[in-house]
Design an enzyme around this catalytic site. Structure first.
Site, short mmCIF file in Angstrom:
data_model
loop_
_atom_site.label_atom_id
_atom_site.label_comp_id
_atom_site.label_asym_id
_atom_site.label_seq_id
_atom_site.Cartn_x
_atom_site.Cartn_y
_atom_site.Cartn_z
N ASN A 159 0.88 -1.17 0.00
CA ASN A 159 0.00 0.00 0.00
C ASN A 159 0.91 1.22 0.00
OD1 ASN A 159 -1.83 2.04 0.45
ND2 ASN A 159 -2.18 1.52 2.62
N LYS A 198 0.12 4.23 -0.29
CA LYS A 198 -0.51 5.44 0.27
C LYS A 198 -0.28 6.60 -0.71
CE LYS A 198 0.37 3.56 4.80
NZ LYS A 198 0.18 3.74 6.21
N HIS A 222 -9.40 1.29 4.72
CA HIS A 222 -8.14 1.51 5.44
C HIS A 222 -8.41 2.50 6.57
CE1 HIS A 222 -4.06 2.68 6.39
NE2 HIS A 222 -3.66 1.60 5.75
N GLU A 276 -6.82 4.90 7.66
CA GLU A 276 -6.56 6.32 7.34
C GLU A 276 -7.75 6.92 6.62
OE1 GLU A 276 -2.81 5.69 5.35
OE2 GLU A 276 -1.88 5.19 7.26
N GLU A 321 -5.52 -4.90 10.62
CA GLU A 321 -4.52 -3.83 10.78
C GLU A 321 -4.78 -3.07 12.08
OE1 GLU A 321 -2.45 -2.77 6.94
OE2 GLU A 321 -4.11 -1.39 7.15
N GLY A 325 2.37 2.27 10.61
CA GLY A 325 3.32 3.36 10.41
C GLY A 325 4.04 3.79 11.68
N SER A 382 3.41 -2.20 10.30
CA SER A 382 4.87 -2.19 10.49
C SER A 382 5.52 -3.54 10.17
CB SER A 382 5.23 -1.72 11.91
OG SER A 382 4.76 -0.41 12.11
N GLY A 396 2.77 -1.26 4.26
CA GLY A 396 2.78 0.17 3.95
C GLY A 396 4.19 0.65 3.66
C1 PEP Z 1 -0.76 0.17 5.97
O1 PEP Z 1 -0.82 1.36 5.72
O2 PEP Z 1 -1.66 -0.57 5.55
C2 PEP Z 1 0.35 -0.32 6.75
C3 PEP Z 1 0.31 -1.54 7.20
O3 PEP Z 1 1.40 0.55 6.95
P1 PEP Z 1 2.83 0.20 7.62
O4 PEP Z 1 3.29 -1.10 7.05
O5 PEP Z 1 3.70 1.36 7.23
O6 PEP Z 1 2.60 0.12 9.09
#
Ligand code: PEP
Length: 248
Positions: A10, A12, A95, A97, A167, A173, A213, A234
């Site tokens: 992803n 973003k 998501h 966000e 998630e 993040g 992460s 991400g």
């Molecule tokens: C995401 O945005 O779906 C995500 C898992 O981000 P990250 O891997 O950066 O935590």
């Protein structure tokens, strides 16, 4: 029953069209022959160059959002048929966000999911708790509520073909990954919830992935859990590390 693993990136709001083409060109040989499904969910403007750059490879291009209407006065939005016509195969929906910054509700997500299935798109539905909810010990109840609302009226066949991404918001993040045990516990709970809502076969077939992460150092342990069928990545999907995660 064995489920094929899936690792989805992803991006973003990162990567220009030119950067997209260069990144896909480098990624291609690194993930060629991967045993997992490889998906990259890119910003809307990068969809067409990403599809062109990945043609003839095992990299599937996905979107990060989609409207539930077919067309109309929705400035800035993108419709399901636009995605399909461009060659998109899957779409991230819900998501955290988008739930937070774009005020996406479970009701909207239910409409988006139905539209995605109608158009033959594979949704990657995100769900997950905040740190406060985890501390209050209501993670399971909250995720069940999300799933029940988001999947209301959706058939078992559609659920069998979708992907659910667990998630935890506190892990996205932040560099703070859920432990393999924590992630497995909630992914198992999601599978049980799907069995309660549908049946055993549907629960066995739906792919449930973990996001938050994930990196090349922790992916193998997370993905080796019985109820974790891969990851939604991400930050690390913007780096060469993504290929290591796919091949881990
Ligand atoms: C995401 O945005 O779906 C995500 C898992 O981000 P990250 O891997 O950066 O935590």
């Amino acid at each position: 029953m064995s489920r094929k693993r899936i690792v989805a990136g992803n991006w973003k709001m990162n990567m220009t069209p030119a950067e997209t083409v260069a990144f896909i060109a480098k990624l291609k040989p690194e993930v060629d022959g991967a045993e997992t499904d490889v998906v990259m969910c890119v910003p809307a403007i990068d969809i067409v160059p990403a599809i062109t750059a990945s043609r003839g490879t095992n990299i599937v291009i996905g979107a990060q959002n989609m409207h539930y209407e077919e067309s109309g006065a929705y400035t800035g939005e993108i419709s399901p048929s636009m995605l399909v016509d461009a060659g998109v195969k899957c779409v991230i929906l819900g998501h955290s966000e988008r739930r937070e910054y774009n005020h996406e509700t479970d009701d909207m997500l239910n409409k988006k999911l139905k539209k995605a299935f109608e158009h033959g798109l594979t949704p990657i539905l995100c769900c997950g708790e905040t740190l406060k909810q985890r501390e209050m010990d209501i993670t399971g109840d909250f995720i069940r509520m999300q799933l029940k609302s988001d999947l209301a009226g959706i058939s078992e066949i559609d659920v069998q073909n979708m992907v659910i991404a667990y998630e935890p918001i506190w892990a996205i993040g932040t560099g703070e990954t859920a432990t393999a045990e924590q992630a497995e516990e909630v992914c198992g709970l999601i599978r049980n919830c799907i069995e309660e809502m549908y049946d055993e076969d549907t629960a066995e077939m739906v792919r449930i992935i973990y996001g938050g992460s994930v990196n090349a150092g922790n992916a193998a342990q997370l993905f080796s859990q019985p109820d974790i069928d891969g990851g939604l990545i991400g930050g690390a999907s913007l780096k060469p590390e993504f290929a290591k995660i796919v091949n881990c």
